[in-house]
Design a protein around this motif. Structure first.
Motif, mmCIF file in Angstrom:
data_model
loop_
_atom_site.group_PDB
_atom_site.id
_atom_site.type_symbol
_atom_site.label_atom_id
_atom_site.label_comp_id
_atom_site.label_asym_id
_atom_site.label_seq_id
_atom_site.Cartn_x
_atom_site.Cartn_y
_atom_site.Cartn_z
ATOM 1 N N ARG A 81 0.829 -1.201 0.000
ATOM 2 C CA ARG A 81 0.000 0.000 0.000
ATOM 3 C C ARG A 81 0.866 1.255 0.000
ATOM 4 N NH1 ARG A 81 -5.550 -0.485 3.405
ATOM 5 N NH2 ARG A 81 -6.295 -2.408 2.444
ATOM 6 N N ASN A 85 0.757 4.363 -2.586
ATOM 7 C CA ASN A 85 0.610 5.750 -2.139
ATOM 8 C C ASN A 85 1.752 6.628 -2.650
ATOM 9 O OD1 ASN A 85 -1.635 4.868 -0.738
ATOM 10 N ND2 ASN A 85 -0.602 4.808 1.235
ATOM 11 N N THR A 88 1.524 7.102 -6.488
ATOM 12 C CA THR A 88 0.412 8.017 -6.775
ATOM 13 C C THR A 88 0.857 9.458 -6.545
ATOM 14 O OG1 THR A 88 -1.242 6.347 -6.199
ATOM 15 C CG2 THR A 88 -1.951 8.656 -6.134
ATOM 16 N N ASN A 100 -8.607 8.232 -9.593
ATOM 17 C CA ASN A 100 -9.210 7.952 -8.290
ATOM 18 C C ASN A 100 -8.276 7.134 -7.418
ATOM 19 O OD1 ASN A 100 -9.769 5.031 -8.496
ATOM 20 N ND2 ASN A 100 -11.302 5.611 -9.994
ATOM 21 N N GLY A 101 -8.664 7.043 -6.119
ATOM 22 C CA GLY A 101 -7.868 6.298 -5.155
ATOM 23 C C GLY A 101 -6.793 7.180 -4.546
ATOM 24 N N PRO A 102 -5.923 6.569 -3.772
ATOM 25 C CA PRO A 102 -5.909 5.164 -3.381
ATOM 26 C C PRO A 102 -7.143 4.811 -2.547
ATOM 27 C CG PRO A 102 -3.784 6.188 -2.904
ATOM 28 C CD PRO A 102 -4.746 7.280 -3.279
ATOM 29 N N ARG A 103 -7.618 3.581 -2.763
ATOM 30 C CA ARG A 103 -8.809 3.109 -2.080
ATOM 31 C C ARG A 103 -8.854 1.590 -2.123
ATOM 32 N NH1 ARG A 103 -13.276 1.870 -5.656
ATOM 33 N NH2 ARG A 103 -12.557 1.925 -7.808
ATOM 34 N N VAL A 104 -9.726 1.036 -1.292
ATOM 35 C CA VAL A 104 -10.009 -0.399 -1.367
ATOM 36 C C VAL A 104 -11.265 -0.535 -2.207
ATOM 37 C CG1 VAL A 104 -10.581 -2.492 -0.093
ATOM 38 C CG2 VAL A 104 -8.948 -0.857 0.873
ATOM 39 N N THR A 105 -11.188 -1.308 -3.274
ATOM 40 C CA THR A 105 -12.321 -1.486 -4.178
ATOM 41 C C THR A 105 -13.310 -2.488 -3.595
ATOM 42 O OG1 THR A 105 -11.259 -3.295 -5.383
ATOM 43 C CG2 THR A 105 -10.836 -1.038 -6.168
ATOM 44 N N TYR A 110 -6.520 -2.927 -3.239
ATOM 45 C CA TYR A 110 -6.069 -1.584 -2.866
ATOM 46 C C TYR A 110 -5.444 -1.008 -4.119
ATOM 47 C CZ TYR A 110 -4.045 2.311 -0.340
ATOM 48 O OH TYR A 110 -3.730 3.576 0.108
ATOM 49 N N SER A 112 -4.927 2.637 -6.917
ATOM 50 C CA SER A 112 -5.031 4.026 -7.322
ATOM 51 C C SER A 112 -5.009 4.006 -8.842
ATOM 52 C CB SER A 112 -3.834 4.812 -6.779
ATOM 53 O OG SER A 112 -3.915 6.156 -7.165
ATOM 54 N N THR A 125 -1.582 -1.160 -8.024
ATOM 55 C CA THR A 125 -2.131 -2.059 -7.017
ATOM 56 C C THR A 125 -1.038 -2.618 -6.129
ATOM 57 O OG1 THR A 125 -1.893 -4.099 -8.318
ATOM 58 C CG2 THR A 125 -3.884 -2.798 -8.686
#
Length: 126
Positions: A81, A85, A88, A100-105, A110, A112, A125
């Motif tokens: 992660r 980050n 990104t 979009n992201g970073p996020r958990v889909t 995880y 971006s 990822t």
């Protein structure tokens, strides 16, 4: 089965080569140039053996991505992660478009999503 490589048409071959080599530690082949067909390409090899062929040919323009059927994105696993980050932030700071992201889909990834220099989507990822 193993996918040998993925290929993408590009407008600016040198700019795209520099992007993938600089940000994702790709190693580039020598340029292939077929003067008769006005075709040029590079093969980029990444850690783990994945390969991307970037290609340019006179008269081929990138189609409009709206409502296009075909490849949607390239997913690049960065290992953690924190790496997602950091990449990104690095790409954003260097002026690349953040989608979009970073996020958990919803399916647990995880990720971006960023654009490369020509607007192709990259899923960063773990």
């Amino acid at each position: 089965m193993k996918i040998e490589h993925i290929a993408i048409w590009v407008k600016d071959l040198e700019k795209m080569k520099t992007f993938y080599v600089s940000y994702f530690n790709g190693t580039s082949s020598s340029k292939y140039h077929n003067k008769d067909k006005e075709f040029e390409s590079y093969f980029l090899t990444f850690d783990g053996g994945a390969r991307l062929e970037i290609m340019r040919k006179s008269g081929i323009d990138k189609p409009d991505m709206d409502d296009r059927i075909g490849w949607a994105h390239i997913a690049i696993s960065l290992g953690s992660r924190e790496s997602v980050n950091q990449m990104t932030a690095r790409l954003q700071n260097d002026g690349y478009k953040h989608v979009n992201g970073p996020r958990v889909t919803g399916d647990g990834y995880y990720e971006s999503v960023m654009e490369d220099p020509e607007g192709n989507l990259l899923e960063l990822t773990v």
